[in-house]
Scaffold this motif. Sequence first.
Motif, short mmCIF file in Angstrom:
data_model
loop_
_atom_site.label_atom_id
_atom_site.label_comp_id
_atom_site.label_asym_id
_atom_site.label_seq_id
_atom_site.Cartn_x
_atom_site.Cartn_y
_atom_site.Cartn_z
N GLU A 106 21.42 59.99 -0.55
CA GLU A 106 22.77 60.51 -1.32
C GLU A 106 24.03 60.03 0.12
O GLU A 106 25.08 59.73 -0.10
N ARG B 106 24.89 57.04 0.16
CA ARG B 106 25.69 55.87 -0.64
C ARG B 106 26.74 56.83 -0.97
O ARG B 106 27.37 55.55 -1.96
N ASP B 107 26.90 57.87 -0.88
CA ASP B 107 28.11 58.72 -1.68
C ASP B 107 28.73 58.95 -0.22
O ASP B 107 28.13 60.32 0.23
N TYR C 127 38.54 56.82 0.53
CA TYR C 127 36.97 57.36 0.28
C TYR C 127 36.63 56.60 -0.72
O TYR C 127 37.19 55.18 -0.82
N LYS C 128 34.95 56.44 -0.02
CA LYS C 128 33.71 55.38 -0.04
C LYS C 128 32.92 55.49 -0.97
O LYS C 128 31.90 56.66 -0.68
N LYS C 129 32.71 54.65 -1.63
CA LYS C 129 30.96 55.11 -2.71
C LYS C 129 31.02 53.27 -3.01
O LYS C 129 31.26 52.66 -3.13
N LYS C 130 29.61 53.80 -2.43
CA LYS C 130 28.40 51.96 -2.60
C LYS C 130 28.02 52.10 -3.97
O LYS C 130 27.65 53.14 -4.75
N GLN C 131 28.00 51.14 -5.14
CA GLN C 131 28.06 50.61 -6.20
C GLN C 131 27.11 49.77 -6.37
O GLN C 131 26.76 48.46 -5.71
N GLU D 275 31.24 48.03 -1.84
CA GLU D 275 31.48 49.51 -1.32
C GLU D 275 32.73 49.27 -1.50
O GLU D 275 33.86 48.83 -1.32
N ARG E 66 35.93 51.15 -2.25
CA ARG E 66 37.26 52.47 -1.46
C ARG E 66 38.30 52.69 -1.86
O ARG E 66 39.30 51.53 -2.91
#
Length: 505
Positions: free
Chosen positions: A53, A56-57, A96-100, A114, A116
Motif C-alpha cells: 500500500e 502504491r500510494d 501528491y503521487k499515486k500509481k495507477q 504514477e 502527480r
Amino acid sequence: MAGVGNKKSIVFGVLGVLLVGVGTLLVFLVPVIMDEQVEKNVRIDPSSGFAYEMWRDLPVPFYMSIYIFEVVNHKEVLLGEKPQLQERGPYVYREYKKKQNITFNENGTVSFVEFRTFHFDPEKSNGKEEDHVIVPNILVLGSSVMLQDLGIAIKWIISGAFSAFNEEAFINKTVKDILWGYEDPFLDFLNTFLPGKLPFKGKFGFFSDFNNSNTGVFTVNTGMEDISRVQMVDNWNGLKKVDFWNSEQTNMINGTAGQMWPPFRKPSEPLEFYSPDACRSMKLVYEKEEKFRGIPTFRYTAPNYLFANGSDYPPNEGFCPCVASGVQNVSACRFNAPLFLSFPHFYNADPGFLESVEGLHPTEELHSLFLDMHPLTGIPMNCSIKMQLNMLTKSVSGIMQTGQIKPVILPVLWFAESGHLDGPVYNTYYNILILMPIVLEYLQYVLIGIGLCFITVALVLPFVKQGKCFLFWNSNKNVDESQEFKTQKEKLTAPNGIVLLEARL
C-alpha cells in the motif's frame, strides 16, 4: 538432603543450558529473521499489505519549493548589460503521487503510471501565486535561438509577428501563469506557421505539463524472483533505452524509478535512477553515515561529474554539444529549445556561469542535493532533490525583439523536491527497523547471561554445606530437647549461664 541438592543442581543446569542454547541460536537467527522481514517488506507484492500500500500510494508528504529569478534590469539587458537577478520565493506546493493502471506481468515485473498533482501551500510559501515577476519570455527568446539558422526573410516575418502580438523579450506575469501556464495567441500562431517545431502546445508555462500528469509507463522488477533486482527499471514506455543523446551509455535507462532501491546497500554501490523530466539516468554517490530521527542512514549526494562536459568527464561526451562543466544541455529532449540543467545558483559549476550574471550566491547547505537512505531496506528516509532550469539568451539578427542581448546561460528558476518519513509511517518503520532488532539483540544476550548464571549455580550448589537454623532464648519452660539440640545449646551457652542468640546455616 543430598538427593534434594542434586535435583536442584540438575534443574538449574538444564535451564541454564536451554537458555544459553536459545540465546546462542538467536545470535545466528536474528540476522536471518531480519533479512527475511526486509525482503518481505520491500518486494512489490499485493499480499504484503502495508508495504504494498505504501508503494502504491506513497503517504509521505512531498513538497515542491520553487524559486523564480526576476530580471530586475531587463531593459538594460536588451542594451547588452549583464543580467541582475533577484530570487523570489519559495512558492511551495504540496505534491501528491499515486500509481495507477498497475499490471503484474508474467516475467516478474509490474507496470504502472504514477500521476502527480500539486496544490499551493500559502503557509509554507514566501509570497503568493498572484505575485507579478519579470522573467525571460521563452516564446520570444527561446524561439529566436531555435530559428536563428532560418533565412533572414523568415526571421523578419517572425519578428513582425512578435510585434503584431505584442510579444517582448521579457514578460511581467503572475507566478501562477509562469509556472502552470497561460493562454497565448502567439503560441497558436507559431504552431500553425511552424507545425512540430516548438515544444509548447496549448497553455505555455514552465511546469504546465507537470500538474495532473504522469511521467510515462514504468515497468520495474517486483523482486519476487531476485530481491537484488527489486524496483530496478525493466523498461520505460516500452523502451530499454532512449534516443535523445549521442552515445549508447548516455541513452541507457539505468537504476530505479527514483523512489526506492534494492535492500542491503553497501557504500561502494551508487544510487542510479531514470528521470523522465531530465530525459536521462542519474547517479548519486555515497558521502557519509547519518541518522534520521534515530534511524541509521547512508547519505548520498550528486558527484561533481554529474553535469560535467565531455572534456572534463569523457563518459558525458554523449550529452554534447556541451558548454562548460556544471551545466547540461537538455535541448535534445526539449524539441531543441535552448534549455539547460544545473544545480541551483550554478553550484559546483564553472565560475564563468556565475560571473555572467549578478545576484547568485551558491552554497553547499542551500543548493546541494542529498538523499538519506536506510541501507538495510533501500528506503529513503529524507531527501531534497534540487535542480535549476536555465535558458540560452542572445541577440539573433533579423529579430529585433532580441535587441543587443549578450549570449548568456540565464537562470530562470530552481526547485527543491523534498520529503521525509513522518507520522504513522515513520512510527511503523521505526518499530520494525529499530526497536525490533534492538529487542531481539538484547534478548539474545539476556538469555545467554541468565543461562550462564543458572549453570554457575548448578555447579556450585553441590559443594555448599547444608545446615539448620537454631534460635535460642532464655525460657523457664521445659522442652523436649533432642541430643543435637542439646549439643548446639551447650555451644551457645556462656560460662555465666547466659544463653546467646545465633542463627547458622
